[in-house]
Write an enzyme that holds these catalytic residues in place. Structure first.
Site, PDB file in Angstrom:
ATOM      1  N   GLU A 162     -30.548  41.889 -40.780  1.00  0.00           N
ATOM      2  CA  GLU A 162     -30.619  42.607 -39.821  1.00  0.00           C
ATOM      3  C   GLU A 162     -31.857  42.301 -38.397  1.00  0.00           C
ATOM      4  OE1 GLU A 162     -27.124  45.284 -38.922  1.00  0.00           O
ATOM      5  OE2 GLU A 162     -26.034  43.315 -40.092  1.00  0.00           O
ATOM      6  N   GLU A 267     -20.316  37.453 -45.523  1.00  0.00           N
ATOM      7  CA  GLU A 267     -19.230  38.043 -44.872  1.00  0.00           C
ATOM      8  C   GLU A 267     -18.754  37.018 -44.027  1.00  0.00           C
ATOM      9  OE1 GLU A 267     -22.201  41.259 -42.837  1.00  0.00           O
ATOM     10  OE2 GLU A 267     -22.888  40.860 -44.085  1.00  0.00           O
TER      11      GLU A 267
HETATM   12  O1  9MR Z   1     -17.978  46.250 -43.394  1.00  0.00           O
HETATM   13  C1  9MR Z   1     -19.004  47.275 -43.536  1.00  0.00           C
HETATM   14  C2  9MR Z   1     -17.903  48.579 -42.936  1.00  0.00           C
HETATM   15  O2  9MR Z   1     -17.209  49.190 -44.026  1.00  0.00           O
HETATM   16  C3  9MR Z   1     -19.517  50.108 -42.547  1.00  0.00           C
HETATM   17  O3  9MR Z   1     -17.940  50.629 -42.263  1.00  0.00           O
HETATM   18  C4  9MR Z   1     -19.989  49.373 -42.223  1.00  0.00           C
HETATM   19  C5  9MR Z   1     -21.058  50.179 -41.408  1.00  0.00           C
HETATM   20  O4  9MR Z   1     -21.974  50.873 -42.775  1.00  0.00           O
HETATM   21  O5  9MR Z   1     -21.002  48.256 -41.853  1.00  0.00           O
HETATM   22  C6  9MR Z   1     -19.482  46.725 -42.753  1.00  0.00           C
HETATM   23  O6  9MR Z   1     -20.531  45.510 -43.355  1.00  0.00           O
HETATM   24  C7  9MR Z   1     -21.695  44.777 -42.432  1.00  0.00           C
HETATM   25  C8  9MR Z   1     -22.591  45.047 -42.995  1.00  0.00           C
HETATM   26  O7  9MR Z   1     -22.731  45.857 -44.357  1.00  0.00           O
HETATM   27  C9  9MR Z   1     -24.242  44.606 -42.655  1.00  0.00           C
HETATM   28  N1  9MR Z   1     -23.326  42.991 -41.646  1.00  0.00           N
HETATM   29  C10 9MR Z   1     -22.777  43.513 -41.029  1.00  0.00           C
HETATM   30  C11 9MR Z   1     -21.357  43.804 -41.668  1.00  0.00           C
HETATM   31  C12 9MR Z   1     -19.907  43.883 -40.529  1.00  0.00           C
HETATM   32  O8  9MR Z   1     -20.051  46.116 -39.794  1.00  0.00           O
END
Ligand code: 9MR
Length: 375
Positions: A162, A267
């Site tokens: 990102e 994802e």
């Molecule tokens: O699914 C993840 C969630 O449980 C966490 O709270 C969040 C913050 O760390 O991150 C989510 O996963 C993210 C991923 O690591 C990167 N892309 C976006 C995802 C959704 O926010």
């Protein structure tokens, strides 16, 4: 004597059990009558899932069996992020990531590492750095420690996550602010030095928007021109029933692959709820207030919506199959609806249904639709 009898009884029990229940392959188990994703797609691309700590620990044996039978790639949903795996300079939390590495090896799964360099969920000792040399040293130390530990175990890494904004510009993260854009090639070069055999990805959300796509392509070309090794583009699939269009996704897959890279759909989840204020993507700094109109399916997923979602998943997988020469992996962001992050984003506390398995880990219509493409 007693012991002999016990042994005899035990032997008889085993013998009876084995005559009554012949050994079954995964496809013959009644639970797997539809077949399994990993088997059905084994000649196309990896089918992955992001696992939370409970799933990594295999504490729910039924769910653990489901994960092992359906997926041949795994990613840590959270436990390998900087603030969790490396919360302060000399502290590392490797226990659960180590379990994930072992789980992947046990079930013959490609272990995907997520993520080495990300502005979010970043340890405060790195977030507080203001100096370019200190940042380079901190990134190097982090990558050496984490990618070094899993070298030879990890199949691929999200090296940078990102880094590009929706308008195509580079995100003004602490990395950019301290090191300038060199931090990107530095991260890829360091990861390649530490684990030369790992497949190295750039991963991001909203990767189908034209401006963002152009920005990502420009950034990747610069990374390539620097001589750094970059192998793949991860397109996070935090998508909805209607967006983005199949055409936009296809154009994006083609354009990223034209850089000479593999593409992964990472994802993946399909949100079925009304979208407040047009929020899309996965910018977790966005949030909206919980209102009943945003949470219409608290009592269950209506059949027509389940069917719409199944059709959407089928359309997506038909596209992925069409481009299987370019696609390395398709990873779902979670296993079942109940544990998905989408219950809390962009509105906290909703009842969402984005995945292939329901809250009891039972297969949904979406699962059947994806399997039907291969039957
Ligand atoms: O699914 C993840 C969630 O449980 C966490 O709270 C969040 C913050 O760390 O991150 C989510 O996963 C993210 C991923 O690591 C990167 N892309 C976006 C995802 C959704 O926010």
């Amino acid at each position: 004597m007693k012991l002999n009898l016990l042994l005899l009884a035990a032997t008889l029990m085993v013998a009876c059990a084995s005559t009554e229940e012949p050994k079954k392959g995964p496809g013959e188990n009644p639970e797997n009558q539809l077949g399994t994703l990993r088997e059905a797609y084994k000649n196309d691309f990896y089918i992955g899932a992001a696992l939370n700590s409970r799933q990594i620990s295999e504490s729910n044996t039924e769910q653990a069996a489901l994960i092992a039978s359906q997926f041949n790639s795994v990613t840590a949903e959270n436990v390998m992020k900087s603030s969790q795996i490396h919360p302060s300079e000399d502290v590392f939390n490797f226990d659960i990531p180590d379990k994930l590495a072992a789980l992947a090896a046990k079930h013959d799964m490609a272990f995907h590492g997520h993520t080495l360099v990300w502005h979010s969920q970043l340890s405060s000792f790195i977030n507080d750095i203001t100096d370019s040399t200190k940042m380079a040293n901190a990134l190097k130390a982090h990558i050496e420690a984490v990618a070094g530990r899993y070298s030879g175990k990890v199949y691929s890494w999200d090296v940078v996550n990102e880094a590009v904004e929706g308008d195509g510009s580079l995100r003004k993260s602490v990395f950019l602010n301290t090191m300038g854009e060199d931090y990107l090639s530095f991260a890829f070069k360091t990861a390649a030095d530490v684990d030369p055999n790992a497949f190295l990805y750039y991963n991001d959300y909203s990767m189908t928007g034209a401006q963002k796509r152009a920005g990502v392509i420009k950034m990747v070309k610069k990374i390539q021109a620097s001589g750094a090794k970059i192998d793949g583009i991860g397109m996070q699939g935090h998508w909805g029933l209607e967006y983005p269009s199949i055409q936009e996704i296809e154009t994006s897959i083609e354009q990223y692959a034209a850089l000479g890279l593999k593409v992964a759909i990472t994802e993946l989840d399909i949100d079925v709820l009304p979208n407040p204020d047009g929020v899309s993507g996965a910018d977790i700094s966005q949030s909206a207030e919980l209102k009943a109109e945003y949470n219409p399916y608290v009592d269950g997923l209506p059949d027509d919506i389940a069917e719409k979602q199944a059709k959407r998943y089928a359309d997506l997988f038909a596209l992925f199959l069409k481009h299987k020469d370019k696609i390395d992996r398709v990873t779902f962001w979670g296993v079942n609806d109940g544990e998905s992050w989408k219950n809390n984003f962009p509105v906290n506390g909703r009842t969402n249904y984005p995945l292939l398995f329901d809250r009891d880990n039972k297969k949904k219509k979406a699962f059947e639709a994806i399997m039907a493409l291969k039957n």
